[in-house]
Write a protein that holds these residues in place. Structure first.
Motif, PDB file in Angstrom:
ATOM      1  N   LEU A   1       1.030  -1.207   0.042  1.00  0.00           N
ATOM      2  CA  LEU A   1      -0.065   0.176  -0.055  1.00  0.00           C
ATOM      3  C   LEU A   1       1.084   1.236   0.044  1.00  0.00           C
ATOM      4  O   LEU A   1       2.055   1.228   0.447  1.00  0.00           O
ATOM      5  CB  LEU A   1      -0.836  -0.019   1.243  1.00  0.00           C
ATOM      6  CG  LEU A   1      -1.611  -1.501   1.549  1.00  0.00           C
ATOM      7  CD1 LEU A   1      -1.572  -2.013   2.721  1.00  0.00           C
ATOM      8  CD2 LEU A   1      -3.334  -0.794   1.502  1.00  0.00           C
ATOM      9  N   ALA A   2       0.360   2.417  -0.383  1.00  0.00           N
ATOM     10  CA  ALA A   2       1.160   3.420  -0.538  1.00  0.00           C
ATOM     11  C   ALA A   2       0.106   4.731   0.229  1.00  0.00           C
ATOM     12  O   ALA A   2      -0.924   4.518   0.251  1.00  0.00           O
ATOM     13  CB  ALA A   2       1.223   4.259  -1.732  1.00  0.00           C
ATOM     14  N   GLY A   3       1.148   5.506   1.163  1.00  0.00           N
ATOM     15  CA  GLY A   3       0.177   6.251   2.001  1.00  0.00           C
ATOM     16  C   GLY A   3       0.617   7.902   1.829  1.00  0.00           C
ATOM     17  O   GLY A   3       1.886   8.031   1.620  1.00  0.00           O
ATOM     18  N   VAL A   4      -0.202   8.884   2.000  1.00  0.00           N
ATOM     19  CA  VAL A   4       0.240  10.242   1.809  1.00  0.00           C
ATOM     20  C   VAL A   4      -0.464  10.867   2.984  1.00  0.00           C
ATOM     21  O   VAL A   4      -1.696  10.494   3.347  1.00  0.00           O
ATOM     22  CB  VAL A   4      -0.216  10.886   0.624  1.00  0.00           C
ATOM     23  CG1 VAL A   4       0.044  12.231   0.424  1.00  0.00           C
ATOM     24  CG2 VAL A   4       0.339  10.044  -0.518  1.00  0.00           C
ATOM     25  N   ALA A   5       0.255  11.593   3.686  1.00  0.00           N
ATOM     26  CA  ALA A   5      -0.260  12.430   4.802  1.00  0.00           C
ATOM     27  C   ALA A   5      -0.106  13.811   4.349  1.00  0.00           C
ATOM     28  O   ALA A   5       0.813  14.399   4.025  1.00  0.00           O
ATOM     29  CB  ALA A   5       0.473  12.267   6.220  1.00  0.00           C
ATOM     30  N   THR A   6      -1.282  14.707   4.684  1.00  0.00           N
ATOM     31  CA  THR A   6      -1.375  16.209   4.395  1.00  0.00           C
ATOM     32  C   THR A   6      -2.017  16.678   5.506  1.00  0.00           C
ATOM     33  O   THR A   6      -2.787  16.408   6.244  1.00  0.00           O
ATOM     34  CB  THR A   6      -2.141  16.349   2.915  1.00  0.00           C
ATOM     35  OG1 THR A   6      -3.762  15.893   3.199  1.00  0.00           O
ATOM     36  CG2 THR A   6      -1.600  15.537   1.772  1.00  0.00           C
ATOM     37  N   VAL A   7      -1.616  18.324   5.264  1.00  0.00           N
ATOM     38  CA  VAL A   7      -2.157  19.034   6.193  1.00  0.00           C
ATOM     39  C   VAL A   7      -2.753  20.232   5.433  1.00  0.00           C
ATOM     40  O   VAL A   7      -1.933  20.905   4.884  1.00  0.00           O
ATOM     41  CB  VAL A   7      -1.350  19.710   7.358  1.00  0.00           C
ATOM     42  CG1 VAL A   7      -1.906  20.542   8.207  1.00  0.00           C
ATOM     43  CG2 VAL A   7      -0.851  18.271   8.217  1.00  0.00           C
ATOM     44  N   SER A   8      -4.023  20.437   5.570  1.00  0.00           N
ATOM     45  CA  SER A   8      -4.655  21.564   4.763  1.00  0.00           C
ATOM     46  C   SER A   8      -4.419  21.433   3.210  1.00  0.00           C
ATOM     47  O   SER A   8      -4.067  22.271   2.353  1.00  0.00           O
ATOM     48  CB  SER A   8      -4.543  22.909   4.984  1.00  0.00           C
ATOM     49  OG  SER A   8      -4.668  23.028   6.349  1.00  0.00           O
ATOM     50  N   GLY A   9      -4.258  20.236   2.579  1.00  0.00           N
ATOM     51  CA  GLY A   9      -3.850  20.004   1.032  1.00  0.00           C
ATOM     52  C   GLY A   9      -2.472  19.976   0.799  1.00  0.00           C
ATOM     53  O   GLY A   9      -2.055  19.746  -0.188  1.00  0.00           O
ATOM     54  N   LYS A  10      -1.524  20.181   1.790  1.00  0.00           N
ATOM     55  CA  LYS A  10      -0.132  20.467   1.595  1.00  0.00           C
ATOM     56  C   LYS A  10       0.599  19.014   2.304  1.00  0.00           C
ATOM     57  O   LYS A  10       0.245  18.738   3.335  1.00  0.00           O
ATOM     58  CB  LYS A  10       0.538  21.563   2.676  1.00  0.00           C
ATOM     59  CG  LYS A  10       1.790  22.014   2.433  1.00  0.00           C
ATOM     60  CD  LYS A  10       2.103  23.027   3.261  1.00  0.00           C
ATOM     61  CE  LYS A  10       3.360  23.816   2.891  1.00  0.00           C
ATOM     62  NZ  LYS A  10       3.855  24.871   3.829  1.00  0.00           N
TER      63      LYS A  10
END
Length: 151
Positions: free
Chosen positions: A130-139
């Motif tokens: 699996l692949a994960g992406v963490a963002t804050v306010s779209g950043k």
């Protein structure tokens, strides 16, 4: 197969994951879906000042540790791995076989809402990638690839 799931609150998450406070790092599952782009889970972690924080520069600024960002992504990964392997109601144990290509782009501070988006890449036997992406306010703040195995 995975269908679109309504938001899941913390009480249901506690039943799905073997973690408890302060190690449970997912506050809400926004969606689980299977669409033309594949299987996905989207969750959130509300970062507070009571979460483990490290000083940045002066004592007035503290950041959420990068290792906890990876752990939050890993917990969302287990939720999706359970769906992929069709094992949502059993007590099977899941282990991480690998965390690869972890990259950190920006700091996360108390008051931020960490959005965790994990997508399915492939399955081979009882191993799921699996692949994960963490963002804050779209950043984008963090990306990583995970391998999870069910025993």
């Amino acid at each position: 197969m995975l269908q679109k799931v309504e938001p899941i609150d913390i009480n249901k998450i506690i039943l799905l994951l073997p973690h408890s406070y302060p190690f449970l790092l997912i506050d809400r599952i926004i969606s689980m879906r299977n669409d033309v782009n594949g299987m996905h889970v989207k969750a959130i972690k509300n970062v507070t000042s009571s979460d483990s924080a490290i000083p940045v520069g002066s004592r007035l600024h503290t950041a959420f540790p990068a290792v906890l960002i990876i752990e939050a992504l890993a917990q969302a990964t287990v939720l999706l791995a359970k769906q992929v392997l069709g094992d949502t109601h059993s007590d099977a144990v899941y282990y991480f076989a690998a965390i690869n290509r972890a990259r950190f782009y920006h700091a996360v501070y108390p008051g931020d809402q960490l959005e965790l988006d994990v997508s399915f890449i492939r399955k081979r036997g009882m191993i799921v990638q699996l692949a994960g992406v963490a963002t804050v306010s779209g950043k984008r703040v963090c990306t990583a690839k995970f391998m999870c195995v069910r025993k």
